[in-house]
Design an enzyme around this catalytic site. Structure first.
Site, mmCIF file in Angstrom:
data_model
loop_
_atom_site.group_PDB
_atom_site.id
_atom_site.type_symbol
_atom_site.label_atom_id
_atom_site.label_comp_id
_atom_site.label_asym_id
_atom_site.label_seq_id
_atom_site.Cartn_x
_atom_site.Cartn_y
_atom_site.Cartn_z
ATOM 1 N N CYS A 72 0.864 -1.098 -0.042
ATOM 2 C CA CYS A 72 0.001 -0.058 0.055
ATOM 3 C C CYS A 72 0.847 1.234 0.111
ATOM 4 C CB CYS A 72 -0.829 -0.223 1.417
ATOM 5 S SG CYS A 72 -1.748 1.357 1.508
ATOM 6 N N CYS A 186 -1.313 3.705 -7.072
ATOM 7 C CA CYS A 186 -2.090 2.737 -5.988
ATOM 8 C C CYS A 186 -2.025 1.376 -6.726
ATOM 9 C CB CYS A 186 -3.212 3.507 -5.943
ATOM 10 S SG CYS A 186 -4.521 2.620 -4.704
#
Length: 263
Positions: A72, A186
């Protein structure tokens, strides 16, 4: 055989898990989705740090992981330095938007970066961007809502947001002055690559972090003497702080039955 922990706020890190499994087929993995608290990218640092610490503690206590991949970008930016201080013997791999590979790949020197607002606002990203700002022109696009839409598989919303954010990123193509490289900043965004491609055209290069993260994980495990042997049978265990069924469905949808093989 101890497993490698892989964690994200939701299902986006499955894109990193796919790269890890391809590079390390004999390893066992535990993938943890912190789904009730997702997405991290629109939260503050304190919130992200608290959740990152909690998930890391659970992976160590419940699964005895031998390494951790923080799959992440937002959690890496907010908390990886704290994890390294708190777990000095645990090999840790974090993510950052792949600006360096994008600079190497771009010919027009115009690069668009799609990422969460939290990632783009982080000090870690600001330092990376500043270090490369004289090598290319970067257009930074905070993609509010896109990770969430991918998370819940809202395809109409994904299509709408991809169109909006690609339009904001500029004119794509291979000619001078056009954006020829798109950074997917992302872990969720690779799962929207086909939709993004509709608006960028086929010639634009997409850059994500899966392969570099897998290579770094291999290097750290080898240096620590923790690589699984060639006789080991790899596999995946799925875990979540919420109901497991949505994660199982996403893993089956995006990784396929082979990618979901349990070990």
């Amino acid at each position: 055989m101890a497993a490698i922990g892989v964690f994200d706020s939701g299902v986006g890190g499955l894109s990193v898990l796919a790269a890890l499994r391809a590079a390390l087929p004999h390893e066992r993995f535990v993938y943890f989705a912190d789904t009730p608290y997702a997405p991290y990218g629109e939260r503050g640092d304190a919130y992200v740090i608290e959740r990152t610490r909690a998930v890391t503690g659970e992976l160590i206590a419940q699964h005895g992981i031998k390494a951790l991949v923080v799959a992440c970008n937002t959690a890496t930016a907010a908390a990886i330095h704290l994890l390294r201080a708190e777990h000095p013997t645990l090999p840790l791999v974090g993510l950052e938007p792949a600006l360096k590979p994008a600079v190497a790949a771009s010919r027009t020197r115009r690069i668009a970066v799609l990422a969460t607002r939290g990632t783009l606002a982080s000090a870690k990203f600001a330092a990376l961007h500043a270090a490369l700002a004289d090598q290319a022109h970067f257009t930074l696009v905070p993609c509010d809502g896109l990770a969430r839409a991918i998370e819940v598989d809202d395809r109409a919303q994904v299509a709408s947001l991809c169109e909006r954010y690609v339009h904001q990123a500029g004119h794509f193509g291979s000619a001078d002055g056009q954006v020829d490289t798109l950074v997917l900043g992302c872990t969720h965004y690779p799962f929207a690559a086909e939709e993004l491609r509709r608006h960028t055209g086929a010639a634009v290069r997409f850059i994500d972090t899966g392969a570099p993260v897998a290579q770094q994980t291999h290097r750290l495990l080898q240096a620590a003497g923790r690589l699984a042997g060639p006789q080991a049978i790899g596999g995946v265990t799925l875990a979540s702080s919420g109901p497991l069924e949505p994660l199982q469905a996403a893993a089956l949808r995006w990784l396929g039955p082979a990618g979901l093989h349990q070990g």
